[in-house]
Scaffold this active site. Sequence first.
Site, PDB file in Angstrom:
ATOM      1  N   ARG A 147       0.975 -10.438  12.555  1.00 28.97           N
ATOM      2  CA  ARG A 147       1.774  -9.725  11.264  1.00 28.97           C
ATOM      3  C   ARG A 147       2.942 -10.610  10.797  1.00 28.97           C
ATOM      4  O   ARG A 147       3.290 -10.743   9.850  1.00 28.97           O
ATOM      5  CB  ARG A 147       2.253  -8.319  10.999  1.00 28.97           C
ATOM      6  CG  ARG A 147       0.836  -7.421  10.984  1.00 28.97           C
ATOM      7  CD  ARG A 147       1.428  -5.948  10.892  1.00 28.97           C
ATOM      8  NE  ARG A 147       0.314  -5.132  10.599  1.00 28.97           N
ATOM      9  CZ  ARG A 147       0.274  -3.786  10.484  1.00 28.97           C
ATOM     10  NH1 ARG A 147       1.601  -3.121  10.632  1.00 28.97           N
ATOM     11  NH2 ARG A 147      -0.982  -3.020  10.215  1.00 28.97           N
TER      12      ARG A 147
ATOM     13  N   LYS B 122     -13.489   9.236  15.150  1.00 31.05           N
ATOM     14  CA  LYS B 122     -13.794  10.312  14.373  1.00 31.05           C
ATOM     15  C   LYS B 122     -14.370   9.985  13.075  1.00 31.05           C
ATOM     16  O   LYS B 122     -14.194   8.880  12.332  1.00 31.05           O
ATOM     17  CB  LYS B 122     -12.584  10.953  13.856  1.00 31.05           C
ATOM     18  CG  LYS B 122     -11.755  11.595  15.189  1.00 31.05           C
ATOM     19  CD  LYS B 122     -10.665  12.489  14.836  1.00 31.05           C
ATOM     20  CE  LYS B 122     -10.213  13.594  16.105  1.00 31.05           C
ATOM     21  NZ  LYS B 122      -8.754  13.946  15.477  1.00 31.05           N
TER      22      LYS B 122
ATOM     23  N   GLY C  81      -6.476  -2.025  13.444  1.00 31.97           N
ATOM     24  CA  GLY C  81      -5.591  -2.745  14.416  1.00 31.97           C
ATOM     25  C   GLY C  81      -6.258  -2.827  15.793  1.00 31.97           C
ATOM     26  O   GLY C  81      -6.377  -3.791  16.389  1.00 31.97           O
TER      27      GLY C  81
ATOM     28  N   GLY D 131      -4.587   1.112   7.815  1.00 30.57           N
ATOM     29  CA  GLY D 131      -4.584   1.939   6.928  1.00 30.57           C
ATOM     30  C   GLY D 131      -5.123   1.348   5.645  1.00 30.57           C
ATOM     31  O   GLY D 131      -5.778   1.895   4.664  1.00 30.57           O
TER      32      GLY D 131
HETATM   33  C1  3PG Z   1       0.515   0.253   9.259  1.00 32.10           C
HETATM   34  O1  3PG Z   1       1.128  -0.246  10.487  1.00 32.10           O
HETATM   35  O2  3PG Z   1      -0.325   0.981   9.172  1.00 32.10           O
HETATM   36  C2  3PG Z   1       1.402   0.069   8.111  1.00 32.10           C
HETATM   37  O3  3PG Z   1       2.625  -0.685   8.602  1.00 32.10           O
HETATM   38  C3  3PG Z   1       1.991   1.382   7.646  1.00 32.10           C
HETATM   39  O4  3PG Z   1       2.711   2.051   8.509  1.00 32.10           O
HETATM   40  P1  3PG Z   1       2.707   3.535   8.290  1.00 32.10           P
HETATM   41  O5  3PG Z   1       1.288   3.919   8.562  1.00 32.10           O
HETATM   42  O6  3PG Z   1       3.616   4.365   9.097  1.00 32.10           O
HETATM   43  O7  3PG Z   1       3.056   3.847   6.708  1.00 32.10           O
HETATM   44 MG    MG Z   2      -0.527   3.364  10.348  1.00 30.67          MG
END
Ligand code: 3PG
Ligand code: MG
Length: 398
Positions: free
Chosen positions: A35, A197, A350, A373
């Site tokens: 990132r 899941k 990730g 996300g």
């Molecule tokens: C992530 O890693 O998904 C983003 O940086 C957002 O982080 P968060 O899910 O804590 O909002």
């Molecule tokens: Mg997250």
Amino acid sequence: MKTLDDLDLKGKRVFMRVDFNVPLDKERRVRDDLRIRAVLPSVHKVLDSGGRLVLASHLGRPKGKVADEFSLKPAAGRLSELLGKPVVLVPDCVGPEVEKRVSLLKEGEALLLENLRFHAEEEKNDPDFSRRLAELADIYVNEAFAASHRAHASVQGITRFVPVCAAGYQLQQEIEYFKKVMVNPQRPLAIIVGGAKVSTKLGLLENLIPKVDYLIIGGAMANTFLKAGGKEVGKSLVESDYIETAQRLTDLANKRGVKVLLPVDAVVSEVAEGGADVQKVSIDRVPGEAQIFDIGPQSVQVFESVLKECKTIVWNGPMGVFETAPFGKGTFALAEFLGSIGALTVIGGGDSAAAVRQAGAEDKVSYISTGGGAFLELLEGKDLPGVSALEECGKRQR
Ligand code: 3PG
Ligand code: MG
């Protein structure tokens, strides 16, 4: 949406929201800098154009309290290394000290503000906090694709108070690749979904089944689908509340002519531990006491035989417990395979992104999204608040 190429950056205070929410190791060093590397082109552009760069990010979920373990210090260090010059971390993100430091920034210099989430107002999208952040900016740049599904002050609220908004190069690229795979993709189009899941991938499956030619399911979520199809999966993780849902999704796929592929064999054990007693079994022969921790070699073959015919492939979620040595083979085999074919291959989330890098296929696949996300929400068919905010801001500027 304006981009960095549309703006005169010289002498301007450029407030760039990045997502340096990166994994750290026990010594608090950056374990994966994807990132950070991803925003370097935008950072260079601003610095080389004589902009005065103010970088801002969150890290983790400190819930509105200052805590050293959530400091962006490691990210500042890694960024300095990558840039070959020091980027100073300012101990806060708003207030008189910050304003002073920003006002002293010279053309072509950058600083990084401390974790935005040390203030509860960030996640609350508080208008006053948004305005205070905006006061640091002549130009606002969203270069935080991975945080753009959050309607937070530095992602959304701020865009109402700044004179100019723009998209960073990385954000632009993420959206371009998403469009390439989802809007008029070259067919056949396959989606590979994994992870634990069904419940967390429900929105994705519902949105994508009508759009894809092949749906390949691995990871523990496949167990719920296998169970719905009448297979016995021993003590494997199954979401009992989602067996009917899995059946409904399978029916939907069948009705739409989408071919669904599930594992035909599995790597099983009683515990997910390295050195454990591990067996490869056909999916019809999972022992009653065992759990499935990976797809087997035949599943890999079956999946590959379909994938090699595809022109576009999207992958989200690992095929097994790939962090634990004997159970990573399926995931890594798939990662290597995706790196070896000519199709447009886009990987997000990730875990699958990490697997591709561990398999050494990072430069061989078409694109690895920085989003977890955020990538998922795009695949669910949702608009990202951060992206919509840039569009709105763009309309007001016209
Ligand atoms: C992530 O890693 O998904 C983003 O940086 C957002 O982080 P968060 O899910 O804590 O909002
Ligand atoms: Mg997250």
